[in-house]
Design a protein around this motif. Structure first.
Motif, PDB file in Angstrom:
ATOM      1  N   PHE A 271       0.851  -1.219   0.124  1.00 46.45           N
ATOM      2  CA  PHE A 271      -0.010   0.124   0.072  1.00 46.45           C
ATOM      3  C   PHE A 271       0.739   1.255   0.115  1.00 46.45           C
ATOM      4  O   PHE A 271       1.772   1.517   1.054  1.00 46.45           O
ATOM      5  N   PHE A 272       0.871   1.820  -1.147  1.00 46.15           N
ATOM      6  CA  PHE A 272       1.701   3.192  -1.297  1.00 46.15           C
ATOM      7  C   PHE A 272       0.628   4.284  -1.387  1.00 46.15           C
ATOM      8  O   PHE A 272      -0.055   4.489  -2.313  1.00 46.15           O
ATOM      9  N   GLY A 273       0.873   5.268  -0.250  1.00 46.54           N
ATOM     10  CA  GLY A 273       0.267   6.676  -0.208  1.00 46.54           C
ATOM     11  C   GLY A 273       0.977   7.795  -0.555  1.00 46.54           C
ATOM     12  O   GLY A 273       2.256   7.824  -0.182  1.00 46.54           O
ATOM     13  N   ALA A 274       0.363   8.834  -0.871  1.00 47.78           N
ATOM     14  CA  ALA A 274       0.998  10.104  -0.923  1.00 47.78           C
ATOM     15  C   ALA A 274      -0.063  11.184  -0.940  1.00 47.78           C
ATOM     16  O   ALA A 274      -1.313  11.038  -1.148  1.00 47.78           O
ATOM     17  N   ARG A 275       0.359  12.427  -0.995  1.00 45.14           N
ATOM     18  CA  ARG A 275      -0.673  13.581  -1.294  1.00 45.14           C
ATOM     19  C   ARG A 275      -1.127  13.726  -2.711  1.00 45.14           C
ATOM     20  O   ARG A 275      -2.225  13.608  -2.782  1.00 45.14           O
ATOM     21  N   THR A 276      -0.376  13.623  -3.639  1.00 46.12           N
ATOM     22  CA  THR A 276      -0.656  13.806  -4.956  1.00 46.12           C
ATOM     23  C   THR A 276       0.034  12.950  -5.798  1.00 46.12           C
ATOM     24  O   THR A 276       0.949  12.154  -5.473  1.00 46.12           O
ATOM     25  N   ARG A 277      -0.595  12.761  -7.000  1.00 41.57           N
ATOM     26  CA  ARG A 277       0.024  11.634  -7.906  1.00 41.57           C
ATOM     27  C   ARG A 277       1.488  11.984  -8.000  1.00 41.57           C
ATOM     28  O   ARG A 277       2.043  10.935  -8.513  1.00 41.57           O
ATOM     29  N   GLU A 278       1.842  13.079  -8.127  1.00 37.06           N
ATOM     30  CA  GLU A 278       3.260  13.223  -8.314  1.00 37.06           C
ATOM     31  C   GLU A 278       4.181  12.760  -7.359  1.00 37.06           C
ATOM     32  O   GLU A 278       5.578  12.329  -7.557  1.00 37.06           O
ATOM     33  N   ASP A 279       3.595  12.752  -6.248  1.00 36.81           N
ATOM     34  CA  ASP A 279       4.276  12.135  -5.213  1.00 36.81           C
ATOM     35  C   ASP A 279       4.443  10.767  -5.077  1.00 36.81           C
ATOM     36  O   ASP A 279       5.413  10.261  -4.419  1.00 36.81           O
ATOM     37  N   LEU A 280       3.616  10.053  -5.739  1.00 32.52           N
ATOM     38  CA  LEU A 280       3.955   8.785  -6.191  1.00 32.52           C
ATOM     39  C   LEU A 280       5.075   8.321  -7.041  1.00 32.52           C
ATOM     40  O   LEU A 280       4.805   7.968  -8.172  1.00 32.52           O
ATOM     41  N   TYR A 281       6.082   8.682  -6.701  1.00 30.12           N
ATOM     42  CA  TYR A 281       7.204   9.054  -7.772  1.00 30.12           C
ATOM     43  C   TYR A 281       7.971   7.857  -8.334  1.00 30.12           C
ATOM     44  O   TYR A 281       8.704   7.957  -9.426  1.00 30.12           O
ATOM     45  N   ASP A 282       7.747   6.734  -7.831  1.00 28.07           N
ATOM     46  CA  ASP A 282       8.287   5.466  -8.075  1.00 28.07           C
ATOM     47  C   ASP A 282       7.176   4.419  -8.380  1.00 28.07           C
ATOM     48  O   ASP A 282       7.449   3.434  -8.479  1.00 28.07           O
ATOM     49  N   LEU A 283       5.931   4.792  -8.740  1.00 25.67           N
ATOM     50  CA  LEU A 283       4.895   4.049  -9.005  1.00 25.67           C
ATOM     51  C   LEU A 283       5.219   2.999 -10.440  1.00 25.67           C
ATOM     52  O   LEU A 283       4.813   1.848 -10.238  1.00 25.67           O
ATOM     53  N   ALA A 284       5.779   3.695 -11.216  1.00 29.27           N
ATOM     54  CA  ALA A 284       6.277   3.055 -12.562  1.00 29.27           C
ATOM     55  C   ALA A 284       6.929   1.377 -12.203  1.00 29.27           C
ATOM     56  O   ALA A 284       6.674   0.466 -12.641  1.00 29.27           O
ATOM     57  N   GLU A 285       7.975   1.749 -11.279  1.00 30.09           N
ATOM     58  CA  GLU A 285       9.001   0.653 -11.113  1.00 30.09           C
ATOM     59  C   GLU A 285       8.231  -0.411  -9.851  1.00 30.09           C
ATOM     60  O   GLU A 285       8.221  -1.496 -10.219  1.00 30.09           O
ATOM     61  N   LEU A 286       7.104   0.062  -9.073  1.00 24.00           N
ATOM     62  CA  LEU A 286       6.225  -0.852  -8.438  1.00 24.00           C
ATOM     63  C   LEU A 286       5.609  -1.608  -9.116  1.00 24.00           C
ATOM     64  O   LEU A 286       5.434  -2.801  -9.171  1.00 24.00           O
ATOM     65  N   ASN A 287       4.977  -0.948 -10.212  1.00 25.15           N
ATOM     66  CA  ASN A 287       3.876  -1.740 -11.178  1.00 25.15           C
ATOM     67  C   ASN A 287       4.593  -2.727 -12.083  1.00 25.15           C
ATOM     68  O   ASN A 287       4.199  -3.895 -12.445  1.00 25.15           O
ATOM     69  N   ARG A 288       6.036  -2.610 -12.153  1.00 28.68           N
ATOM     70  CA  ARG A 288       6.871  -3.496 -13.215  1.00 28.68           C
ATOM     71  C   ARG A 288       7.168  -4.782 -12.244  1.00 28.68           C
ATOM     72  O   ARG A 288       6.942  -5.701 -12.910  1.00 28.68           O
ATOM     73  N   LEU A 289       7.516  -4.621 -11.259  1.00 26.42           N
ATOM     74  CA  LEU A 289       7.712  -5.453 -10.136  1.00 26.42           C
ATOM     75  C   LEU A 289       6.452  -6.302  -9.984  1.00 26.42           C
ATOM     76  O   LEU A 289       6.509  -7.609 -10.053  1.00 26.42           O
ATOM     77  N   ALA A 290       5.263  -5.825  -9.989  1.00 24.77           N
ATOM     78  CA  ALA A 290       3.899  -6.465  -9.746  1.00 24.77           C
ATOM     79  C   ALA A 290       3.652  -7.393 -10.807  1.00 24.77           C
ATOM     80  O   ALA A 290       3.000  -8.430 -10.736  1.00 24.77           O
ATOM     81  N   ALA A 291       3.988  -6.634 -12.052  1.00 23.72           N
ATOM     82  CA  ALA A 291       3.860  -7.522 -13.221  1.00 23.72           C
ATOM     83  C   ALA A 291       4.531  -8.735 -13.366  1.00 23.72           C
ATOM     84  O   ALA A 291       4.254  -9.699 -13.899  1.00 23.72           O
ATOM     85  N   ARG A 292       5.937  -8.528 -12.897  1.00 22.53           N
ATOM     86  CA  ARG A 292       6.914  -9.656 -13.017  1.00 22.53           C
ATOM     87  C   ARG A 292       6.716 -10.958 -11.914  1.00 22.53           C
ATOM     88  O   ARG A 292       7.002 -11.933 -12.156  1.00 22.53           O
ATOM     89  N   TYR A 293       6.240 -10.427 -10.710  1.00 17.73           N
ATOM     90  CA  TYR A 293       6.153 -11.349  -9.855  1.00 17.73           C
ATOM     91  C   TYR A 293       4.530 -11.547  -9.293  1.00 17.73           C
ATOM     92  O   TYR A 293       3.943 -10.634  -8.685  1.00 17.73           O
ATOM     93  N   PRO A 294       4.196 -12.809  -9.576  1.00 14.67           N
ATOM     94  CA  PRO A 294       2.516 -13.011  -9.267  1.00 14.67           C
ATOM     95  C   PRO A 294       2.226 -12.935  -7.895  1.00 14.67           C
ATOM     96  O   PRO A 294       0.942 -12.390  -7.583  1.00 14.67           O
ATOM     97  N   TRP A 295       3.066 -13.139  -7.157  1.00 10.99           N
ATOM     98  CA  TRP A 295       2.967 -12.959  -5.553  1.00 10.99           C
ATOM     99  C   TRP A 295       2.699 -11.577  -4.998  1.00 10.99           C
ATOM    100  O   TRP A 295       2.429 -11.277  -3.882  1.00 10.99           O
ATOM    101  N   LEU A 296       3.001 -10.415  -5.946  1.00 15.78           N
ATOM    102  CA  LEU A 296       3.041  -8.988  -5.235  1.00 15.78           C
ATOM    103  C   LEU A 296       1.851  -8.502  -5.879  1.00 15.78           C
ATOM    104  O   LEU A 296       1.611  -8.382  -7.116  1.00 15.78           O
TER     105      LEU A 296
END
Length: 363
Positions: A271-296
Protein backbone atom coordinates in the motif's frame (compact mmCIF):
# COMPACT_ATOMS: atom_id res chain seq x y z
CA UNK A 1 14.01 8.01 40.81
CA UNK A 2 15.25 8.72 37.29
CA UNK A 3 11.72 9.08 35.94
CA UNK A 4 10.62 11.05 38.96
CA UNK A 5 13.50 13.51 38.63
CA UNK A 6 13.07 13.81 34.85
CA UNK A 7 9.46 14.88 35.42
CA UNK A 8 10.81 17.92 37.29
CA UNK A 9 12.54 19.27 34.18
CA UNK A 10 10.51 17.76 31.34
CA UNK A 11 8.56 20.94 30.61
CA UNK A 12 11.86 22.87 30.38
CA UNK A 13 13.48 20.52 27.87
CA UNK A 14 14.72 23.22 25.49
CA UNK A 15 16.25 25.24 28.34
CA UNK A 16 17.88 22.14 29.81
CA UNK A 17 19.43 21.32 26.43
CA UNK A 18 20.62 24.88 25.88
CA UNK A 19 22.25 25.03 29.32
CA UNK A 20 23.78 21.58 28.82
CA UNK A 21 25.55 22.59 25.61
CA UNK A 22 26.58 25.95 27.05
CA UNK A 23 28.31 24.19 29.96
CA UNK A 24 30.15 21.82 27.62
CA UNK A 25 31.34 24.53 25.23
CA UNK A 26 32.37 26.95 27.98
CA UNK A 27 34.41 24.35 29.84
CA UNK A 28 35.76 22.59 26.73
CA UNK A 29 35.65 24.98 23.73
CA UNK A 30 37.51 22.44 21.59
CA UNK A 31 34.45 20.17 21.63
CA UNK A 32 32.41 22.72 19.65
CA UNK A 33 34.09 21.48 16.46
CA UNK A 34 32.44 18.07 16.92
CA UNK A 35 28.98 19.60 16.50
CA UNK A 36 27.17 21.11 13.50
CA UNK A 37 26.83 24.86 13.03
CA UNK A 38 23.04 24.58 13.38
CA UNK A 39 22.25 23.13 16.80
CA UNK A 40 18.42 23.07 16.75
CA UNK A 41 18.12 19.43 15.66
CA UNK A 42 21.07 18.39 17.82
CA UNK A 43 19.29 19.69 20.92
CA UNK A 44 16.21 17.67 20.08
CA UNK A 45 18.27 14.54 19.52
CA UNK A 46 19.98 14.81 22.88
CA UNK A 47 16.66 15.01 24.67
CA UNK A 48 15.20 12.17 22.63
CA UNK A 49 18.17 9.98 23.55
CA UNK A 50 17.80 10.83 27.24
CA UNK A 51 14.07 10.17 27.29
CA UNK A 52 14.45 6.92 25.35
CA UNK A 53 17.19 5.70 27.70
CA UNK A 54 15.12 6.55 30.78
CA UNK A 55 11.96 4.99 29.38
CA UNK A 56 13.68 1.71 28.49
CA UNK A 57 15.40 1.20 31.84
CA UNK A 58 12.75 -1.36 32.76
CA UNK A 59 13.56 -3.41 29.64
CA UNK A 60 17.25 -4.33 30.17
CA UNK A 61 17.68 -6.13 26.84
CA UNK A 62 16.21 -3.29 24.79
CA UNK A 63 18.14 -0.76 26.88
CA UNK A 64 21.39 -2.62 26.21
CA UNK A 65 20.80 -2.90 22.45
CA UNK A 66 19.78 0.74 22.15
CA UNK A 67 22.85 2.09 23.95
CA UNK A 68 25.35 -0.19 22.20
CA UNK A 69 23.93 0.90 18.84
CA UNK A 70 24.08 4.54 19.98
CA UNK A 71 27.73 4.09 20.95
CA UNK A 72 28.57 2.61 17.55
CA UNK A 73 26.72 5.45 15.86
CA UNK A 74 28.60 8.11 17.84
CA UNK A 75 31.92 6.97 16.37
CA UNK A 76 31.08 9.12 13.35
CA UNK A 77 31.30 12.21 15.60
CA UNK A 78 34.89 11.32 16.68
CA UNK A 79 33.69 10.89 20.27
CA UNK A 80 36.44 9.73 22.65
CA UNK A 81 36.07 8.05 26.09
CA UNK A 82 37.11 11.24 27.92
CA UNK A 83 34.17 13.12 26.37
CA UNK A 84 31.66 10.96 28.23
CA UNK A 85 32.70 12.34 31.62
CA UNK A 86 32.31 15.92 30.38
CA UNK A 87 28.85 15.21 29.00
CA UNK A 88 27.67 13.43 32.16
CA UNK A 89 28.68 16.27 34.42
CA UNK A 90 27.05 18.89 32.19
CA UNK A 91 23.84 16.87 31.92
CA UNK A 92 23.36 16.51 35.68
CA UNK A 93 24.23 20.16 36.27
CA UNK A 94 21.68 21.27 33.62
CA UNK A 95 18.88 19.24 35.20
CA UNK A 96 19.77 20.42 38.67
CA UNK A 97 19.64 24.02 37.42
CA UNK A 98 16.05 23.76 36.14
CA UNK A 99 14.55 21.32 38.66
CA UNK A 100 14.61 23.91 41.41
CA UNK A 101 14.41 23.17 45.12
CA UNK A 102 12.86 19.73 44.59
CA UNK A 103 16.16 18.40 43.25
CA UNK A 104 18.07 16.53 45.93
CA UNK A 105 21.41 14.82 46.35
CA UNK A 106 19.72 11.43 45.85
CA UNK A 107 18.79 12.49 42.30
CA UNK A 108 22.40 13.49 41.66
CA UNK A 109 23.53 10.03 42.69
CA UNK A 110 20.81 8.24 40.73
CA UNK A 111 21.75 10.05 37.51
CA UNK A 112 25.47 9.64 38.13
CA UNK A 113 24.98 5.87 38.58
CA UNK A 114 22.67 5.58 35.57
CA UNK A 115 24.95 7.67 33.38
CA UNK A 116 27.90 5.47 34.31
CA UNK A 117 25.93 2.47 33.00
CA UNK A 118 24.87 4.36 29.88
CA UNK A 119 28.44 5.45 29.13
CA UNK A 120 29.85 1.97 29.74
CA UNK A 121 27.37 0.35 27.35
CA UNK A 122 27.92 3.01 24.66
CA UNK A 123 31.70 2.66 24.96
CA UNK A 124 31.40 -1.13 24.77
CA UNK A 125 29.31 -0.82 21.62
CA UNK A 126 31.85 1.52 20.05
CA UNK A 127 34.84 -0.63 21.00
CA UNK A 128 33.22 -3.82 19.68
CA UNK A 129 32.57 -2.33 16.25
CA UNK A 130 35.25 -3.38 13.78
CA UNK A 131 33.87 -1.19 10.98
CA UNK A 132 35.27 2.25 10.15
CA UNK A 133 33.47 5.20 11.83
CA UNK A 134 31.99 6.02 8.41
CA UNK A 135 32.32 5.18 4.74
CA UNK A 136 33.00 7.60 1.91
CA UNK A 137 30.71 7.08 -1.07
CA UNK A 138 30.63 8.70 -4.51
CA UNK A 139 27.37 9.83 -6.12
CA UNK A 140 27.05 7.93 -9.41
CA UNK A 141 23.51 8.96 -10.41
CA UNK A 142 21.04 11.68 -9.38
CA UNK A 143 17.50 12.10 -10.69
CA UNK A 144 14.74 14.53 -9.71
CA UNK A 145 11.47 12.57 -9.66
CA UNK A 146 9.24 15.42 -8.44
CA UNK A 147 9.55 19.05 -7.38
CA UNK A 148 10.96 18.10 -3.99
CA UNK A 149 11.94 14.42 -4.43
CA UNK A 150 15.21 12.99 -5.71
CA UNK A 151 16.46 9.45 -6.24
CA UNK A 152 20.23 9.05 -6.23
CA UNK A 153 22.75 6.21 -6.21
CA UNK A 154 26.10 6.08 -4.40
CA UNK A 155 29.08 3.76 -4.55
CA UNK A 156 30.92 3.28 -1.21
CA UNK A 157 34.69 3.26 -1.59
CA UNK A 158 34.82 0.28 0.81
CA UNK A 159 32.31 -2.58 1.16
CA UNK A 160 29.43 -1.63 3.47
CA UNK A 161 27.42 -4.51 4.92
CA UNK A 162 23.79 -3.96 5.90
CA UNK A 163 20.45 -5.77 5.87
CA UNK A 164 17.46 -4.86 3.74
CA UNK A 165 15.19 -2.57 5.76
CA UNK A 166 17.95 -0.96 7.82
CA UNK A 167 18.81 2.74 7.72
CA UNK A 168 22.08 4.68 7.71
CA UNK A 169 23.15 8.14 8.83
CA UNK A 170 24.26 10.26 5.90
CA UNK A 171 26.39 13.42 5.84
CA UNK A 172 26.99 15.73 2.89
CA UNK A 173 30.31 17.44 3.81
CA UNK A 174 30.31 19.71 0.77
CA UNK A 175 27.10 21.47 1.80
CA UNK A 176 26.30 20.67 5.45
CA UNK A 177 29.35 19.38 7.34
CA UNK A 178 28.69 17.56 10.63
CA UNK A 179 24.94 17.45 10.01
CA UNK A 180 23.82 13.81 9.82
CA UNK A 181 20.37 12.55 8.82
CA UNK A 182 19.05 9.00 8.61
CA UNK A 183 17.86 7.46 5.34
CA UNK A 184 17.04 3.90 4.32
CA UNK A 185 18.62 2.39 1.20
CA UNK A 186 15.96 1.52 -1.37
CA UNK A 187 17.72 -1.68 -2.38
CA UNK A 188 18.86 -4.90 -0.77
CA UNK A 189 22.65 -5.45 -0.68
CA UNK A 190 24.01 -5.89 -4.20
CA UNK A 191 27.16 -7.38 -5.61
CA UNK A 192 28.29 -4.00 -6.96
CA UNK A 193 27.84 -2.47 -3.46
CA UNK A 194 25.74 0.45 -4.76
CA UNK A 195 23.04 2.00 -2.59
CA UNK A 196 19.99 3.92 -3.81
CA UNK A 197 18.35 6.62 -1.67
CA UNK A 198 14.98 8.35 -1.96
CA UNK A 199 14.90 11.82 -0.40
CA UNK A 200 12.22 14.47 -0.08
CA UNK A 201 13.26 18.08 0.62
CA UNK A 202 11.39 18.82 3.84
CA UNK A 203 10.62 22.49 4.51
CA UNK A 204 13.83 24.22 5.50
CA UNK A 205 15.61 20.88 5.99
CA UNK A 206 19.32 21.63 5.78
CA UNK A 207 20.39 18.18 4.62
CA UNK A 208 17.35 17.02 2.64
CA UNK A 209 17.27 20.23 0.57
CA UNK A 210 20.96 19.88 -0.28
CA UNK A 211 20.53 16.21 -1.27
CA UNK A 212 17.56 16.98 -3.53
CA UNK A 213 18.54 20.32 -5.07
CA UNK A 214 22.33 20.61 -4.92
CA UNK A 215 23.89 17.14 -4.90
CA UNK A 216 25.58 16.19 -8.17
CA UNK A 217 27.17 13.15 -9.76
CA UNK A 218 30.77 12.97 -8.56
CA UNK A 219 30.08 14.48 -5.14
CA UNK A 220 31.26 12.56 -2.08
CA UNK A 221 29.05 11.82 0.91
CA UNK A 222 29.71 9.93 4.14
CA UNK A 223 27.67 7.01 5.45
CA UNK A 224 27.68 5.78 9.05
CA UNK A 225 27.04 2.29 10.39
CA UNK A 226 23.65 0.73 9.53
CA UNK A 227 21.02 0.57 12.26
CA UNK A 228 17.42 -0.57 12.65
CA UNK A 229 15.60 -3.87 12.85
CA UNK A 230 12.82 -3.61 10.24
CA UNK A 231 14.08 -6.77 8.56
CA UNK A 232 12.46 -9.84 7.03
CA UNK A 233 12.20 -13.02 9.05
CA UNK A 234 12.85 -15.76 6.51
CA UNK A 235 11.34 -18.31 8.88
CA UNK A 236 7.92 -16.64 8.71
CA UNK A 237 5.40 -18.27 6.40
CA UNK A 238 2.75 -15.57 6.89
CA UNK A 239 1.73 -13.31 4.03
CA UNK A 240 3.08 -9.77 4.32
CA UNK A 241 1.70 -6.24 4.04
CA UNK A 242 3.93 -3.24 3.36
CA UNK A 243 2.50 0.22 4.07
CA UNK A 244 4.56 3.14 2.74
CA UNK A 245 3.98 6.87 2.82
CA UNK A 246 5.96 9.08 0.42
CA UNK A 247 9.70 8.36 0.45
CA UNK A 248 9.00 5.81 3.18
CA UNK A 249 8.81 3.58 0.12
CA UNK A 250 12.63 3.25 0.20
CA UNK A 251 12.98 0.53 2.87
CA UNK A 252 9.89 -1.20 1.47
CA UNK A 253 11.59 -1.47 -1.92
CA UNK A 254 14.69 -2.81 -0.21
CA UNK A 255 12.64 -5.55 1.47
CA UNK A 256 10.81 -6.31 -1.78
CA UNK A 257 14.12 -6.72 -3.60
CA UNK A 258 15.20 -9.24 -0.97
CA UNK A 259 11.92 -11.12 -1.37
CA UNK A 260 12.36 -11.37 -5.15
CA UNK A 261 15.47 -13.46 -4.50
CA UNK A 262 13.78 -16.26 -2.60
CA UNK A 263 10.03 -15.85 -2.10
CA UNK A 264 7.76 -18.45 -3.69
CA UNK A 265 5.05 -19.00 -1.11
CA UNK A 266 4.10 -15.68 0.56
CA UNK A 267 1.55 -13.25 -0.88
CA UNK A 268 2.80 -9.68 -0.52
CA UNK A 269 0.57 -6.59 -0.56
CA UNK A 270 2.04 -3.08 -0.94
CA UNK A 271 0.00 0.00 0.00
CA UNK A 272 1.70 3.16 -1.27
CA UNK A 273 0.22 6.51 -0.27
CA UNK A 274 1.04 10.14 -0.99
CA UNK A 275 -0.63 13.53 -1.15
CA UNK A 276 -0.73 13.83 -4.96
CA UNK A 277 0.02 11.60 -7.94
CA UNK A 278 3.32 13.45 -8.47
CA UNK A 279 4.41 12.21 -5.05
CA UNK A 280 3.89 8.60 -6.20
CA UNK A 281 7.32 9.08 -7.68
CA UNK A 282 8.28 5.40 -8.07
CA UNK A 283 4.96 3.90 -9.06
CA UNK A 284 6.14 2.79 -12.51
CA UNK A 285 8.86 0.62 -10.96
CA UNK A 286 6.43 -0.83 -8.41
CA UNK A 287 4.01 -1.76 -11.20
CA UNK A 288 6.85 -3.43 -13.14
CA UNK A 289 7.67 -5.54 -10.08
CA UNK A 290 4.00 -6.50 -9.65
CA UNK A 291 3.80 -7.52 -13.31
CA UNK A 292 6.88 -9.70 -12.97
CA UNK A 293 6.08 -11.40 -9.66
CA UNK A 294 2.59 -12.95 -9.35
CA UNK A 295 2.75 -12.95 -5.53
CA UNK A 296 2.98 -9.14 -5.39
CA UNK A 297 0.04 -6.70 -5.51
CA UNK A 298 0.15 -2.89 -5.31
CA UNK A 299 -2.55 -0.48 -4.10
CA UNK A 300 -1.96 3.28 -4.37
CA UNK A 301 -3.79 6.18 -2.77
CA UNK A 302 -3.72 9.99 -2.77
CA UNK A 303 -5.01 12.09 0.10
CA UNK A 304 -5.12 15.48 -1.66
CA UNK A 305 -5.72 14.66 -5.35
CA UNK A 306 -9.45 14.18 -6.04
CA UNK A 307 -8.83 13.37 -9.73
CA UNK A 308 -6.48 10.49 -8.95
CA UNK A 309 -8.04 7.28 -10.36
CA UNK A 310 -6.82 5.05 -7.52
CA UNK A 311 -7.86 4.98 -3.87
CA UNK A 312 -8.65 8.25 -2.09
CA UNK A 313 -7.70 9.17 1.49
CA UNK A 314 -4.90 8.54 3.96
CA UNK A 315 -3.08 5.28 3.35
CA UNK A 316 -3.86 4.07 6.89
CA UNK A 317 -7.59 4.34 6.13
CA UNK A 318 -7.14 2.63 2.77
CA UNK A 319 -5.47 -0.37 4.42
CA UNK A 320 -8.53 -0.75 6.67
CA UNK A 321 -10.80 -1.13 3.60
CA UNK A 322 -8.99 -4.32 2.63
CA UNK A 323 -8.12 -7.40 4.65
CA UNK A 324 -8.70 -9.15 6.98
CA UNK A 325 -5.14 -8.68 8.17
CA UNK A 326 -4.87 -10.38 11.56
CA UNK A 327 -2.79 -13.27 10.14
CA UNK A 328 -0.26 -11.09 8.28
CA UNK A 329 3.19 -9.64 8.98
CA UNK A 330 3.20 -5.83 8.67
CA UNK A 331 5.97 -3.41 7.72
CA UNK A 332 5.19 0.31 8.01
CA UNK A 333 7.41 3.18 6.85
CA UNK A 334 6.80 6.90 6.48
CA UNK A 335 6.51 10.14 8.39
CA UNK A 336 5.90 10.05 12.13
CA UNK A 337 2.29 11.15 11.62
CA UNK A 338 1.63 8.49 8.97
CA UNK A 339 3.22 5.70 11.03
CA UNK A 340 1.23 6.60 14.15
CA UNK A 341 -2.03 6.66 12.18
CA UNK A 342 -1.26 3.26 10.63
CA UNK A 343 -0.32 1.68 13.97
CA UNK A 344 -3.57 2.98 15.43
CA UNK A 345 -5.53 1.47 12.52
CA UNK A 346 -3.77 -1.88 12.87
CA UNK A 347 -4.55 -1.93 16.60
CA UNK A 348 -8.23 -1.36 15.79
CA UNK A 349 -8.03 -4.21 13.27
CA UNK A 350 -6.57 -6.43 16.05
CA UNK A 351 -3.27 -7.06 14.28
CA UNK A 352 -0.88 -8.37 17.00
CA UNK A 353 1.84 -5.79 17.70
CA UNK A 354 4.53 -8.51 17.60
CA UNK A 355 3.82 -8.88 13.87
CA UNK A 356 4.35 -5.18 13.12
CA UNK A 357 7.72 -3.63 12.31
CA UNK A 358 7.94 0.04 11.51
CA UNK A 359 10.35 2.82 10.59
CA UNK A 360 9.35 6.40 11.43
CA UNK A 361 11.46 9.21 10.04
CA UNK A 362 11.65 12.95 9.65
CA UNK A 363 14.29 15.37 8.44
Amino acid sequence: MLKESWSLVEEHQDKVAGYFYARIFLSHPDLRDLFPVHMDVQRARLLNAIVTAVQTLEDPEKFDDYLRALGRDHRKFHVEPAHYEVVGGALIEAMRQFAGEQWGVEYDQAWADAYAVIAAKMLAGAEADTNPPYWYAEVTAHERRATDIAVFTVMPLQPLEYRAGQYLSLECPRFQPRLWRTYSPANAPRRDNTLEFHVRAVGAGWVSSALVRRLEVGDMIRLAAPMGSMNLDRRSTRDAVFVAGGTGLAPVKSLLEELTRYNRTRWVHVFFGARTREDLYDLAELNRLAARYPWLSVVTACSEDPTFPGEQGNISDVVARYGPWNEHDFFVSGSGKMVKATLRTLAELQVPSVRIKYDSFSD
